[in-house]
Design an enzyme around this catalytic site. Structure first.
Site, mmCIF file in Angstrom:
data_model
loop_
_atom_site.group_PDB
_atom_site.id
_atom_site.type_symbol
_atom_site.label_atom_id
_atom_site.label_comp_id
_atom_site.label_asym_id
_atom_site.label_seq_id
_atom_site.Cartn_x
_atom_site.Cartn_y
_atom_site.Cartn_z
ATOM 1 N N SER A 82 -0.456 -6.226 7.563
ATOM 2 C CA SER A 82 -0.202 -5.130 8.498
ATOM 3 C C SER A 82 -1.326 -4.990 9.507
ATOM 4 C CB SER A 82 -0.026 -3.821 7.716
ATOM 5 O OG SER A 82 0.120 -2.721 8.598
ATOM 6 N N GLU A 95 0.829 -1.206 0.000
ATOM 7 C CA GLU A 95 0.000 0.000 0.000
ATOM 8 C C GLU A 95 0.865 1.259 0.000
ATOM 9 O OE1 GLU A 95 -3.109 2.353 2.870
ATOM 10 O OE2 GLU A 95 -3.155 0.161 2.949
#
EC number: 1.17.7.4
Length: 334
Positions: free
Chosen positions: A236, A138
């Site tokens: 994450s 990301e």
């Protein structure tokens, strides 16, 4: 005939919300719908979501996972290639067009929102500060929306202390969507203390699903003898849930991908187990883990509801004419 020994009692505090968020669900649907509409193979650049079970399930349906578009054979140029939910740099769709590939972008709409926020800062003459983790897809995707040198990655409050922008009065920040709310708050407070003129994005960057799952863990972790988070090591948001559980009062917290990963040595004498799942983890694995504990304990499940999620993100128009059945998603829904 000897009777089996009584199982010790165990209360499982099951977090709600947990598991798939709307962005993950949409991304998986896009791959399945593309397979139904166009047939195999469908190529997927990077893991569609960070979950091995999901990836392997899609592989059985005919998806091929690649890291670079150059891995697609020339004879498969017309086969769809799907970009993952984490988002990609601008250079990736540009490369796809140059190769005359047919691509479907499964970037989560909330990640796309962060891309737009970063580009808006840059258009307004601000240097972009991205709070996130180096190397995360990301972060790579968000940095890749901007010209080289237009953004700086900040991972910790220590990074803030040494950050020396050319113009401290022309800064704007965005954040990775899957961060710990508490950690991010500390970093943003440090940024705003050092650079009072720094501009916030027009809307919160950390996604609703990340916040909701962390809030649920905070509510259930206190008093838990053990807390398990279902998720992948490279997820994450799942790793952040483990940290949140530890900070919120769980005696121990672990990340597990499947029931086979349960640390049974840590379960001796436990009475309360907290259980949640990251946004990329399917419910079928949560159920698998509960059943594994039922084999060893007399389990009572207490549902701990802290929010109700109703968000749905539609797939792109090119796939809306394909009907998706429950059987199509059986590999993740059970």
């Amino acid at each position: 005939m000897t009777q089996p020994p009584n199982k010790p009692p165990l209360t499982i505090r099951l977090c709600e919300p947990r598991g798939f968020c709307a962005g993950v669900d949409r991304a998986i649907q896009i791959v399945v719908l593309a397979l139904k509409k166009y047939g195999a193979p469908v190529y997927v650049r990077h893991e569609i979501v960070h979950n091995r079970y999901v990836v392997e399930g899609l592989q059985t349906l005919g998806a091929f996972f690649i890291e670079e578009l150059s891995e697609i054979p020339p004879e498969h140029r017309e086969c769809p290639v799907v970009f993952s939910a984490h988002g990609v740099p601008k250079s990736v769709p540009e490369d796809a067009r140059a190769r005359e590939l047919f691509y479907l972008d499964a970037t989560c709409p909330l990640v796309s929102k962060v891309h737009k926020q970063a580009m808006r800062h840059q258009r307004q003459g601000r240097h972009v500060v991205l709070v996130g983790h180096a190397g995360h897809p990301e972060v790579i995707g968000t940095m890749g929306q901007l010209p080289d040198g237009a953004a700086t990655l900040i991972e910790t409050e220590a990074d803030v202390a040494v950050f020396a922008p050319e113009d401290p009065a022309a800064l704007g920040f965005v954040t990775q969507t899957t961060l710990s709310v508490d950690d991010t708050a500390g970093i943003l407070k440090a940024l705003q203390a050092r650079f009072p003129a720094i501009q916030a994005p027009a809307a919160e960057s950390i996604c609703y699903a990340t916040t909701n799952r962390q809030d649920a863990v905070k509510e259930t972790a206190a008093g838990a003898d053990l807390f398990l988070v279902v998720g992948a090591p490279n997820s994450s948001n799942s790793r952040r849930l483990v940290e949140v559980a530890e900070r919120a009062g769980a005696k121990r917290a672990h990340l597990v991908q499947r029931a086979a990963d349960i640390p049974w040595d840590d379960t001796h004498g436990i009475a309360v187990l907290g259980l949640s799942a990251g946004a990329s983890a399917p419910e079928i694995i949560v159920n698998e883990i509960i059943e594994a504990f039922r084999d060893r304990f007399d389990v009572t499940v207490e549902l701990a509801v802290t929010a109700t999620e109703t968000e749905e993100f539609p797939v792109m128009r090119t796939l809306r004419d394909v009907e998706l059945t429950r059987a199509d998603m059986a590999f993740v829904n059970g």
